[in-house]
Scaffold this motif. Sequence first.
Motif: not given
Length: 276
Positions: A42-44, A48, A52, A63, A73-74, A83, A222
Amino acid sequence: MSLDTLNRDDVSVLPDAALCPFHGDKSRAQHRERKTIVLTGASRGIGHATGKLFSDAGWRIITCSRQPFDGGRCPWDSGADNHVQVELSDHRALPRAIALIKERLNGAPLHALINNAGISPKAADGRRLTSLTTPVETWMDVFHVNLLAPILLAQGLLDELKLGSGAIVNVTSIVGSRVHPFAGTAYATSKAALACLTREMAHDYAPHGIRVNAIAPGEIKTDILSPETEALLAPIIPMHRVGTPDEVAKVIFFLCSEAASYVTGAEVPINGGQHV
């Protein structure tokens, strides 16, 4: 992100039931009915954007990734508490991760499992690894993350998915059905295997009320897609552009919704017509 059950501290932030009993009951009902998703990677990028979108729709996000939670970022609430840091390439680490997820669920149903995490190693000089050049260790790492982790997570969370009449979405790729100029052989074959696994799981999990589908993204904008790659590939895509993570996330959301209640065993291409 909400807690699994309502405790005394939570009650203090709700409207006064004595002054507004119906509103208070509604708030408690909404709390109990909040849906939950387990999301890997889920980090990018696609992961991600997916987190969202589900968070904005009111879902609780749990996550899993090898990276620690990044609060900067999240955007979803209580992310650090929900997490689970795990190295998915190590299958021996999965039982502990599954136990931690179950602990966070605390008996509550799981409504969706999104197997998004994936790795696509390159050679030291950045070139794609072919069937002639891929080391055995790389084959093992790729298949552990891209194929075995989705199997073990789905097996380990079966009871919770049954409670939620859940949906599983596996993220495959356009490279699972054709040779790609940049994606390596191990990555491509792992994604082809994941597409086959999706069909098998759809058959096996249907009697438990669980739907299993896949999405197969093409070229998506991405962090890992260079401007040079985009410029090279966009002209050969019928829509003449690459996709966005948000566009992929919306398809994932559809597959987890009631609108897709009779959809299982499908692999949905998301590639602007690149496969035609």
